[in-house]
Design a protein around this motif. Structure first.
Motif, mmCIF file in Angstrom:
data_model
loop_
_atom_site.group_PDB
_atom_site.id
_atom_site.type_symbol
_atom_site.label_atom_id
_atom_site.label_comp_id
_atom_site.label_asym_id
_atom_site.label_seq_id
_atom_site.Cartn_x
_atom_site.Cartn_y
_atom_site.Cartn_z
ATOM 1 N N THR A 19 -36.476 -1.496 7.508
ATOM 2 C CA THR A 19 -36.899 0.099 7.376
ATOM 3 C C THR A 19 -36.417 0.878 9.095
ATOM 4 O O THR A 19 -36.823 1.641 9.348
ATOM 5 C CB THR A 19 -38.213 0.481 7.504
ATOM 6 N N TYR A 20 -35.194 0.117 9.594
ATOM 7 C CA TYR A 20 -34.719 0.449 11.017
ATOM 8 C C TYR A 20 -33.281 0.986 10.956
ATOM 9 O O TYR A 20 -32.617 0.826 11.980
ATOM 10 C CB TYR A 20 -34.753 -0.865 11.665
ATOM 11 N N GLY A 21 -32.935 1.665 9.882
ATOM 12 C CA GLY A 21 -31.420 2.138 9.673
ATOM 13 C C GLY A 21 -30.529 1.291 10.031
ATOM 14 O O GLY A 21 -30.519 0.065 9.602
ATOM 15 N N ASN A 22 -29.376 1.753 10.898
ATOM 16 C CA ASN A 22 -28.477 0.754 11.220
ATOM 17 C C ASN A 22 -28.593 0.042 12.604
ATOM 18 O O ASN A 22 -27.660 -0.072 13.501
ATOM 19 C CB ASN A 22 -27.116 1.355 11.156
ATOM 20 N N GLN A 23 -29.849 -0.226 12.933
ATOM 21 C CA GLN A 23 -30.254 -0.631 14.327
ATOM 22 C C GLN A 23 -29.529 -2.085 14.555
ATOM 23 O O GLN A 23 -29.213 -2.471 15.452
ATOM 24 C CB GLN A 23 -31.617 -0.967 14.585
ATOM 25 N N ASP A 24 -29.161 -2.797 13.380
ATOM 26 C CA ASP A 24 -28.433 -4.311 13.436
ATOM 27 C C ASP A 24 -27.157 -3.960 13.329
ATOM 28 O O ASP A 24 -26.197 -4.923 13.430
ATOM 29 C CB ASP A 24 -29.045 -4.958 12.165
ATOM 30 N N GLY A 25 -26.624 -2.636 13.081
ATOM 31 C CA GLY A 25 -24.928 -2.614 12.974
ATOM 32 C C GLY A 25 -24.661 -2.187 11.726
ATOM 33 O O GLY A 25 -23.703 -1.896 11.533
ATOM 34 N N GLY A 26 -25.789 -2.288 10.740
ATOM 35 C CA GLY A 26 -25.470 -2.087 9.311
ATOM 36 C C GLY A 26 -25.475 -3.339 8.676
ATOM 37 O O GLY A 26 -25.569 -4.441 9.196
ATOM 38 N N GLU A 27 -25.979 -3.313 7.278
ATOM 39 C CA GLU A 27 -26.145 -4.733 6.483
ATOM 40 C C GLU A 27 -25.068 -5.601 6.532
ATOM 41 O O GLU A 27 -23.855 -5.186 6.577
ATOM 42 C CB GLU A 27 -26.526 -4.327 5.002
ATOM 43 N N GLY A 28 -25.579 -6.700 6.846
ATOM 44 C CA GLY A 28 -24.776 -7.822 6.847
ATOM 45 C C GLY A 28 -24.206 -8.336 8.348
ATOM 46 O O GLY A 28 -23.855 -9.402 8.493
#
Length: 329
Positions: free
Chosen positions: A14-23
């Motif tokens: 639930t953290y938006g694109n905190q990871d850089g985006g899915e994948g």
């Protein structure tokens, strides 16, 4: 779960694109402990390949924010089981067993690369002692592109960098040339990368080994695709994998250091050489194994002839990396 696991966003993200985006990939660098004020129990801290850091749920309130993309970086392996596609004599990381062709096993790299019949269902074994988890056939399942520090990515020094000016100076950019093992003889594979710098020099760096992140990318690269629903969630109740491929036996002359916080270091010294307040100033400093007691405690010598008797579990072996010790996949 263990520090060093390579992860991607999970089912409760639930953290938006905190990871850089899915994948996009990250590395587990810390696991929450009961009573901790910094990192609550059933959570994990992750540094993403892009450099951001966050804390995520690993069973807290029944939520799972992350999936394990690869646990080979923590030393998980399946001895004497050969991958039926690439022929590796030991499967590192998760093992995938075909339930139709019962003599067929795949490593994660081959499973995600669509080796073997896509219409056959498999069982996933997260560690050598796992009972196995059934997963559906890959045909028709959702595939996600993996992105991050893979061959071709452009990188700069990251949060755990300790290699002085190997990168030729602040802001210099290197390019990842391959993924491999941090040092010869370790079981933690896919935990390091080779980088070629603008000077032409090539060195190896940790991306997962013992939860260390020496690099972050400024330009990501693709690492193939994965079936997201086939990956396990990062779960605090799961079997704990070894933290690294480094054995806890120590030899005279080996380089070691303490990487624990002061409170944890002090508590572990009880019954193992006791605690001296001066020990705190040696956290992070490199020492040399002088001897090992009959009880297994390690006598470490530091500069100035200072010697401490230390609990072996407080110590991490120090490997000085060079290009010749990084095995390319």
């Amino acid at each position: 779960m263990s520090v060093g696991c390579r992860v991607v966003r999970g089912p409760d993200w639930t953290y938006g694109n905190q990871d850089g985006g899915e994948g996009h990939l990250g590395t587990v660098v810390e696991i929450g402990k009961p009573g901790s004020t910094n990192l609550p129990e059933k959570t994990a801290a992750v540094i993403w390949d892009s450099g951001g850091r966050g804390t995520y749920r690993a069973g807290q309130n029944g939520a799972y924010d992350l999936r394990i993309f690869d646990n080979a970086t923590t030393g998980v392996n399946h001895p004497n089981i050969v991958c039926g596609s690439c022929g590796q004599p030991v499967i590192h990381g998760m093992r995938w067993h075909c339930t139709v062709c019962t003599d067929s096993h795949l490593c994660t790299v081959c499973y995600m690369a669509d080796k073997h019949d896509l219409t056959h269902p498999f069982r996933r074994f997260d560690t050598a002692s796992s009972e196995g988890e059934a997963v559906p056939k890959r045909e028709g399942c959702t595939e996600i592109q993996a992105k991050g520090i893979f061959p071709g990515a452009k990188v700069v020094k990251g949060p755990d960098w300790e290699w002085e000016d190997q990168d030729c100076g602040i802001g210099n950019i290197g390019q990842v040339t391959s993924v491999g093992c941090w040092a010869r003889g370790l079981t933690s594979v896919r935990s390091a990368v080779k980088v070629k710098w603008s000077s032409g020099s090539t060195y190896g760096y940790r991306v997962g080994h013992e939860g260390k992140v020496d690099l972050v990318y400024i330009e990501e690269e693709s690492g193939g695709s994965y079936y997201k629903d086939h990956l396990p969630v990062l779960d605090h109740t799961a079997e704990v994998a070894p933290s690294s491929g480094i054995p806890r036996e120590f030899k005279v002359g080996e380089k070691v250091k303490v990487e624990l916080g002061k409170d944890r270091f002090q508590s572990m010294q009880e019954g193992h050489g006791a605690w001296n307040p001066r020990m705190a100033s040696y956290i992070g400093k490199i020492g040399t194994v002088h001897d090992v007691s009959t009880q297994g405690d390690v006598i470490v010598r530091y500069e100035g002839l200072t010697r401490w008797w230390l609990h072996p579990e407080t110590l991490t072996k120090v490997y000085r990396m060079n290009v010749t010790t990084l095995r390319s996949l």
